[in-house]
Scaffold this motif. Structure first.
Motif, short mmCIF file in Angstrom:
data_model
loop_
_atom_site.label_atom_id
_atom_site.label_comp_id
_atom_site.label_asym_id
_atom_site.label_seq_id
_atom_site.Cartn_x
_atom_site.Cartn_y
_atom_site.Cartn_z
N LEU A 1 -12.53 8.47 -1.29
CA LEU A 1 -11.35 8.33 -2.12
C LEU A 1 -11.17 6.87 -2.50
CD1 LEU A 1 -8.78 10.50 -0.12
CD2 LEU A 1 -10.41 11.23 -1.86
N SER A 2 -10.65 6.66 -3.68
CA SER A 2 -10.34 5.30 -4.12
C SER A 2 -8.92 5.23 -4.63
CB SER A 2 -11.31 4.86 -5.23
OG SER A 2 -12.61 4.70 -4.73
N CYS A 3 -8.33 4.06 -4.47
CA CYS A 3 -6.97 3.81 -4.96
C CYS A 3 -7.00 2.49 -5.73
CB CYS A 3 -6.00 3.73 -3.79
SG CYS A 3 -4.30 3.32 -4.27
N ALA A 4 -6.70 2.57 -7.01
CA ALA A 4 -6.63 1.37 -7.83
C ALA A 4 -5.19 0.90 -7.89
CB ALA A 4 -7.17 1.67 -9.23
N ALA A 5 -4.98 -0.33 -7.48
CA ALA A 5 -3.63 -0.87 -7.41
C ALA A 5 -3.43 -1.98 -8.44
CB ALA A 5 -3.36 -1.42 -6.01
N SER A 6 -2.24 -2.02 -9.00
CA SER A 6 -1.88 -3.10 -9.92
C SER A 6 -0.41 -3.43 -9.71
CB SER A 6 -2.14 -2.69 -11.37
OG SER A 6 -1.41 -1.55 -11.72
N GLY A 7 -0.01 -4.60 -10.19
CA GLY A 7 1.37 -5.02 -10.00
C GLY A 7 1.46 -6.22 -9.08
N VAL A 8 2.66 -6.49 -8.64
CA VAL A 8 2.94 -7.69 -7.85
C VAL A 8 2.17 -7.65 -6.52
CG1 VAL A 8 4.75 -9.04 -6.74
CG2 VAL A 8 5.21 -7.83 -8.90
N ASN A 9 1.36 -8.67 -6.27
CA ASN A 9 0.49 -8.67 -5.08
C ASN A 9 1.29 -8.63 -3.78
OD1 ASN A 9 -1.84 -8.72 -6.57
ND2 ASN A 9 -2.18 -10.90 -6.36
N THR A 10 2.39 -9.36 -3.73
CA THR A 10 3.16 -9.40 -2.49
C THR A 10 3.78 -8.06 -2.16
OG1 THR A 10 5.06 -10.25 -3.73
CG2 THR A 10 3.63 -11.87 -2.64
N GLU A 11 3.96 -7.22 -3.15
CA GLU A 11 4.54 -5.90 -2.93
C GLU A 11 3.50 -4.87 -2.52
OE1 GLU A 11 7.93 -4.76 -3.13
OE2 GLU A 11 8.04 -6.91 -2.78
N ARG A 12 2.24 -5.24 -2.50
CA ARG A 12 1.18 -4.29 -2.12
C ARG A 12 0.21 -4.94 -1.14
NH1 ARG A 12 -3.30 -5.29 -5.76
NH2 ARG A 12 -2.68 -6.45 -7.63
N ARG A 13 0.70 -5.87 -0.37
CA ARG A 13 -0.19 -6.48 0.64
C ARG A 13 -0.64 -5.41 1.65
NH1 ARG A 13 0.78 -11.59 4.77
NH2 ARG A 13 -0.82 -10.91 6.28
N CYS A 14 0.26 -4.53 2.02
CA CYS A 14 -0.06 -3.45 2.95
C CYS A 14 -0.33 -2.19 2.13
CB CYS A 14 1.08 -3.19 3.92
SG CYS A 14 1.60 -4.62 4.85
N MET A 15 -1.45 -1.54 2.41
CA MET A 15 -1.78 -0.28 1.74
C MET A 15 -2.21 0.73 2.77
SD MET A 15 -3.57 -1.51 -1.82
CE MET A 15 -3.60 0.17 -2.46
N ALA A 16 -2.05 1.98 2.42
CA ALA A 16 -2.32 3.03 3.40
C ALA A 16 -2.71 4.32 2.70
CB ALA A 16 -1.10 3.27 4.28
N TRP A 17 -3.28 5.21 3.46
CA TRP A 17 -3.55 6.57 3.03
C TRP A 17 -2.75 7.54 3.90
CZ3 TRP A 17 -6.04 8.04 -1.27
CH2 TRP A 17 -6.87 7.11 -1.89
N PHE A 18 -2.13 8.49 3.23
CA PHE A 18 -1.41 9.55 3.91
C PHE A 18 -1.97 10.89 3.46
CE2 PHE A 18 2.35 7.62 5.95
CZ PHE A 18 2.22 6.32 5.50
N ARG A 19 -1.71 11.90 4.27
CA ARG A 19 -2.15 13.25 3.95
C ARG A 19 -0.96 14.20 4.13
NH1 ARG A 19 -6.92 14.67 7.49
NH2 ARG A 19 -5.41 14.82 9.18
N GLN A 20 -0.83 15.10 3.18
CA GLN A 20 0.22 16.10 3.29
C GLN A 20 -0.38 17.49 3.17
OE1 GLN A 20 3.73 15.42 0.95
NE2 GLN A 20 4.87 16.73 2.36
N VAL A 21 0.00 18.35 4.11
CA VAL A 21 -0.41 19.75 4.07
C VAL A 21 0.86 20.58 3.98
CG1 VAL A 21 -2.50 19.31 5.37
CG2 VAL A 21 -0.44 19.96 6.59
N PRO A 22 0.75 21.83 3.47
CA PRO A 22 1.94 22.66 3.33
C PRO A 22 2.68 22.84 4.64
CG PRO A 22 0.11 23.62 2.13
CD PRO A 22 -0.45 22.46 2.90
N ASN A 23 3.98 22.77 4.59
CA ASN A 23 4.87 23.00 5.74
C ASN A 23 4.76 21.93 6.81
OD1 ASN A 23 5.71 25.49 4.58
ND2 ASN A 23 3.88 26.46 5.40
N LYS A 24 4.14 20.82 6.48
CA LYS A 24 4.07 19.71 7.42
C LYS A 24 4.50 18.43 6.72
CE LYS A 24 0.49 21.35 10.59
NZ LYS A 24 -0.80 21.02 11.25
#
Length: 125
Positions: free
Chosen positions: A20-43
């Motif tokens: 998976l890839s995530c392309a980020a743009s915008g203010v650098n200080t607002e995206r210093r921390c990045m993460a991946w989350f996962r969502q499954v139904p009913n959780k």
């Protein structure tokens, strides 16, 4: 403002791999921390891994440790997640998230400010 765009989801058989890839743009200080989350139904939205895009520190949930690995480009604009040894339990919608701050621990989803649109990952047995 920060914009996040995920790509790379799809379908794979158990034991396979996806990136998976995530392309980020915008203010650098607002995206210093990045993460991946996962969502499954009913959780709830499960945190998988987070990374400090400035200094490179990374934190992984136990459920994906040694199977999932971060990488980022030198400009700090693209965050990739290599997922190996996938199981049906990895099926879900995967989201890229970002926030500012100095410490980029894998905190709960409510503490992240910006989100991508999500990408579906389906692992069949």
């Amino acid at each position: 403002q920060v914009q996040l765009v995920e790509s790379g989801g799809g379908s794979v058989q158990a034991g396979g791999s996806l990136r998976l890839s995530c392309a980020a743009s915008g203010v650098n200080t607002e995206r210093r921390c990045m993460a991946w989350f996962r969502q499954v139904p009913n959780k709830g939205r499960e945190g998988l891994a987070s990374v400090d895009m400035l200094y490179g520190g990374a934190w992984y949930a136990d459920s994906v440790k040694e199977r999932f690995t971060f990488s980022k480009d030198s400009a700090g604009n693209i965050l990739s997640l290599q997922m190996n040894s996938l199981t049906p339990e990895d099926t879900g919608v995967y989201y890229c998230a970002a926030r500012g701050g100095r410490i980029c621990y894998l905190t709960g989803w409510t503490e992240w400010s910006y989100w991508g649109q999500g990408t579906q990952v389906t692992v069949s047995s």
